[in-house]
Scaffold this active site. Structure first.
Site, PDB file in Angstrom:
ATOM      1  N   CYS A 121       7.847  -1.016   8.469  1.00 43.98           N
ATOM      2  CA  CYS A 121       7.086   0.121   8.860  1.00 43.98           C
ATOM      3  C   CYS A 121       7.327   0.250   9.708  1.00 43.98           C
ATOM      4  CB  CYS A 121       5.996  -0.797   8.465  1.00 43.98           C
ATOM      5  SG  CYS A 121       5.443  -1.037   7.451  1.00 43.98           S
TER       6      CYS A 121
ATOM      7  N   HIS B 179       0.561   4.336  11.026  1.00 37.31           N
ATOM      8  CA  HIS B 179       0.974   3.580   9.817  1.00 37.31           C
ATOM      9  C   HIS B 179      -0.424   2.976   9.057  1.00 37.31           C
ATOM     10  CE1 HIS B 179       3.323   1.076   6.904  1.00 37.31           C
ATOM     11  NE2 HIS B 179       2.889   0.722   7.467  1.00 37.31           N
TER      12      HIS B 179
ATOM     13  N   ASN C 260       0.698   2.157   1.003  1.00 30.95           N
ATOM     14  CA  ASN C 260       1.699   1.669   2.205  1.00 30.95           C
ATOM     15  C   ASN C 260       2.896   2.142   1.906  1.00 30.95           C
ATOM     16  OD1 ASN C 260       2.932   0.728   4.007  1.00 30.95           O
ATOM     17  ND2 ASN C 260       1.689  -1.359   4.483  1.00 30.95           N
TER      18      ASN C 260
HETATM   19  O1  UT7 Z   1       2.944  -2.935   6.713  1.00 28.50           O
HETATM   20  C1  UT7 Z   1       3.101  -3.253   7.033  1.00 28.50           C
HETATM   21  C2  UT7 Z   1       1.960  -4.175   8.062  1.00 28.50           C
HETATM   22  N1  UT7 Z   1       1.320  -4.808   6.937  1.00 28.50           N
HETATM   23  C3  UT7 Z   1      -0.155  -4.898   7.400  1.00 28.50           C
HETATM   24  O2  UT7 Z   1      -0.158  -4.587   8.831  1.00 28.50           O
HETATM   25  C4  UT7 Z   1      -1.554  -5.702   6.042  1.00 28.50           C
HETATM   26  C5  UT7 Z   1      -2.062  -6.644   7.346  1.00 28.50           C
HETATM   27  N2  UT7 Z   1      -2.794  -7.092   5.964  1.00 28.50           N
HETATM   28  C6  UT7 Z   1      -3.766  -6.460   5.544  1.00 28.50           C
HETATM   29  O3  UT7 Z   1      -3.849  -5.547   5.141  1.00 28.50           O
HETATM   30  C7  UT7 Z   1      -4.656  -7.382   4.032  1.00 28.50           C
HETATM   31  O4  UT7 Z   1      -4.889  -9.220   4.467  1.00 28.50           O
HETATM   32  C8  UT7 Z   1      -4.431  -7.281   3.229  1.00 28.50           C
HETATM   33  C9  UT7 Z   1      -5.694  -6.460   2.408  1.00 28.50           C
HETATM   34  C10 UT7 Z   1      -3.279  -7.779   2.774  1.00 28.50           C
HETATM   35  C11 UT7 Z   1      -5.141  -8.582   2.832  1.00 28.50           C
HETATM   36  O5  UT7 Z   1      -6.717  -8.375   2.642  1.00 28.50           O
HETATM   37  P1  UT7 Z   1      -7.275  -9.349   3.549  1.00 28.50           P
HETATM   38  O6  UT7 Z   1      -9.365  -9.069   4.053  1.00 28.50           O
HETATM   39  O7  UT7 Z   1      -6.687 -10.299   4.617  1.00 28.50           O
HETATM   40  O8  UT7 Z   1      -7.902 -10.642   2.974  1.00 28.50           O
HETATM   41  P2  UT7 Z   1      -7.201 -11.864   2.441  1.00 28.50           P
HETATM   42  O9  UT7 Z   1      -5.639 -11.965   2.258  1.00 28.50           O
HETATM   43  O10 UT7 Z   1      -7.672 -13.008   3.982  1.00 28.50           O
HETATM   44  O11 UT7 Z   1      -8.050 -12.492   1.542  1.00 28.50           O
HETATM   45  C12 UT7 Z   1      -9.592 -12.936   0.817  1.00 28.50           C
HETATM   46  C13 UT7 Z   1      -9.549 -13.144  -0.754  1.00 28.50           C
HETATM   47  C14 UT7 Z   1      -8.495 -14.134  -1.250  1.00 28.50           C
HETATM   48  O12 UT7 Z   1      -9.407 -15.000  -1.657  1.00 28.50           O
HETATM   49  P3  UT7 Z   1      -9.576 -16.819  -1.165  1.00 28.50           P
HETATM   50  O13 UT7 Z   1      -8.644 -17.303  -0.793  1.00 28.50           O
HETATM   51  O14 UT7 Z   1     -10.789 -16.178  -0.188  1.00 28.50           O
HETATM   52  O15 UT7 Z   1     -10.270 -17.306  -2.147  1.00 28.50           O
HETATM   53  C15 UT7 Z   1      -7.265 -14.074  -1.631  1.00 28.50           C
HETATM   54  O16 UT7 Z   1      -7.144 -14.702  -2.437  1.00 28.50           O
HETATM   55  O17 UT7 Z   1      -9.055 -12.249  -1.310  1.00 28.50           O
HETATM   56  C16 UT7 Z   1      -8.252 -12.588  -2.827  1.00 28.50           C
HETATM   57  N3  UT7 Z   1      -7.312 -11.357  -2.331  1.00 28.50           N
HETATM   58  C17 UT7 Z   1      -7.770 -10.601  -3.902  1.00 28.50           C
HETATM   59  N4  UT7 Z   1      -8.347 -10.316  -4.777  1.00 28.50           N
HETATM   60  C18 UT7 Z   1      -8.483  -9.007  -4.923  1.00 28.50           C
HETATM   61  C19 UT7 Z   1      -6.365 -11.147  -2.493  1.00 28.50           C
HETATM   62  N5  UT7 Z   1      -5.331  -9.591  -2.656  1.00 28.50           N
HETATM   63  C20 UT7 Z   1      -6.466  -9.521  -4.137  1.00 28.50           C
HETATM   64  C21 UT7 Z   1      -6.668  -8.612  -5.037  1.00 28.50           C
HETATM   65  N6  UT7 Z   1      -7.711  -8.472  -5.151  1.00 28.50           N
HETATM   66  N7  UT7 Z   1      -5.057  -7.676  -5.354  1.00 28.50           N
END
Ligand code: UT7
Length: 330
Positions: free
Chosen positions: A116, A256, A286
């Site tokens: 990215c 980004h 993204n």
């Molecule tokens: O472009 C390159 C750089 N990339 C980035 O900078 C991405 C950086 N990361 C992020 O943007 C975020 O971490 C995400 C958007 C990918 C995820 O958000 P988060 O607030 O960090 O969520 P998480 O990964 O901590 O997940 C929270 C919960 C999990 O469930 P449990 O384990 O708490 O029960 C996930 O399984 O949300 C769940 N989850 C979803 N639920 C509904 C993960 N993906 C989804 C989804 N829909 N699509």
């Protein structure tokens, strides 16, 4: 005494595929919800390339648009740098395919892979080439067909990414956005956080790698998030220090577009009001390396950049890699 050359972006182009994939469409494909996606990422919809659209063909459309803005003949293009993590082929480079379509017969061509952050890495090479006097007209194209590497059964990734391309022309003369500084960084120890595990020489393609879905993008989102804000802030600070620009002189932050919360956290650290943070994430998601040139194109369309305005570009991604750049309209 010879005058110092300062590289500037003199034209910008962008291409987004027509097909729109909405959060409500994804609700029918994986266990997710529109409200989860909007609250956690800021994304409402993203664009998806057609079967016969590729990273190179989208890149060509963005580059053509930039070329036409300044009526530059294809034969005058000296170099084409393509930033991509989703190339048409492992080899040849996507830049070579773009060079052929543009009929840029005198241009050298190469790809840069910094995920990215690829656009900023490519921009730094263009700046160096132009300011050294080696080249006069350099095209930086950032293009991604992320959808070709997404597992649409994996809710952790399929909601995040979209397809699209952006392109800029970097030249030694003319009005545009002077590239005053670019700060880049990497932390290879954390390379495993964003990965396409198979298809390279370490884990060659086989029936097993396909069965195990090892050709798709894997992201450890929560871990990536932790590093993103800190590294982007440091890169911006570096740019401000090197150019002696006070933070209140930043007119636009063009980050980004990976996550609205990340963008807002970075902006807050520099006291940049939300309306001065340019966002396309709601519409395009993204698109990896191409988010910044697409955002530059959209910004110029919606709020034409005024003389002496300062723009800060900032990116973070796989590698891990990060970077920032300070541009001033001249
Ligand atoms: O472009 C390159 C750089 N990339 C980035 O900078 C991405 C950086 N990361 C992020 O943007 C975020 O971490 C995400 C958007 C990918 C995820 O958000 P988060 O607030 O960090 O969520 P998480 O990964 O901590 O997940 C929270 C919960 C999990 O469930 P449990 O384990 O708490 O029960 C996930 O399984 O949300 C769940 N989850 C979803 N639920 C509904 C993960 N993906 C989804 C989804 N829909 N699509």
């Amino acid at each position: 005494m010879t005058k110092k050359i300062t590289a500037r972006i003199t034209a910008v182009g962008a291409y987004l595929p027509e097909k729109v994939l909405k959060n409500t469409d994804l609700e029918k494909m994986v266990d997710t919800s529109d409200s989860w996606i909007v609250q956690r990422t800021g994304i409402h919809e993203r664009r998806i390339a057609d079967k016969d659209e590729f990273t190179s063909t989208m890149g060509v459309k963005a580059a053509q648009q930039a070329r036409e803005c300044i009526s530059l003949e294809p034969a005058k293009i000296d170099a084409i740098i393509c930033a991509t993590m989703t190339p048409d082929y492992l080899s040849p480079s996507t830049a070579s395919l773009i060079q052929a379509s543009l009929r840029a017969v005198n241009a050298c061509a190469l790809d840069i892979q910094a995920a990215c952050t690829g656009f900023l890495y490519a921009l730094s090479l263009a700046k160096g080439w132009v300011e050294s006097g080696m080249y006069t007209n350099v095209f930086v194209v950032a293009s991604e067909k992320n959808s070709a590497f997404i597992d649409y059964e994996d809710r952790n990734t399929c909601v995040l990414f979209g397809d699209g391309a952006g392109a800029v022309v970097v030249q030694s003369e003319g009005p545009g956005l002077e590239i005053r500084h670019i700060a880049l960084g990497a932390e290879g120890n954390l390379a495993n956080l964003i990965q396409i595990p198979a298809g390279g020489c370490r884990n060659t393609s086989s029936a097993e790698t396909v069965r195990d879905k090892q050709h798709f993008i894997k992201v450890q989102g929560r871990e990536v998030f932790k590093h993103a804000v800190r590294r982007m802030e440091a890169a911006i600070k570096d740019c401000l220090e090197k150019t002696a620009l006070p933070e209140h002189h930043i007119n636009w932050l063009v980050p980004h577009q990976a996550n609205l919360r990340i963008m807002e956290a970075v902006a807050k650290d520099f006291n940049i009001p939300s309306e001065r943070v340019f966002k396309t994430i709601d519409r395009f998601g993204n698109t990896s390396s191409s988010t910044i040139p697409i955002a530059l194109f959209e910004l110029e369309k919606q709020h034409p950049i005024q003389k002496n305005e300062n723009l800060v570009l900032v990116a973070f991604g796989g590698g891990l890699t990060w970077g920032a750049s300070l541009l001033t309209k001249i």
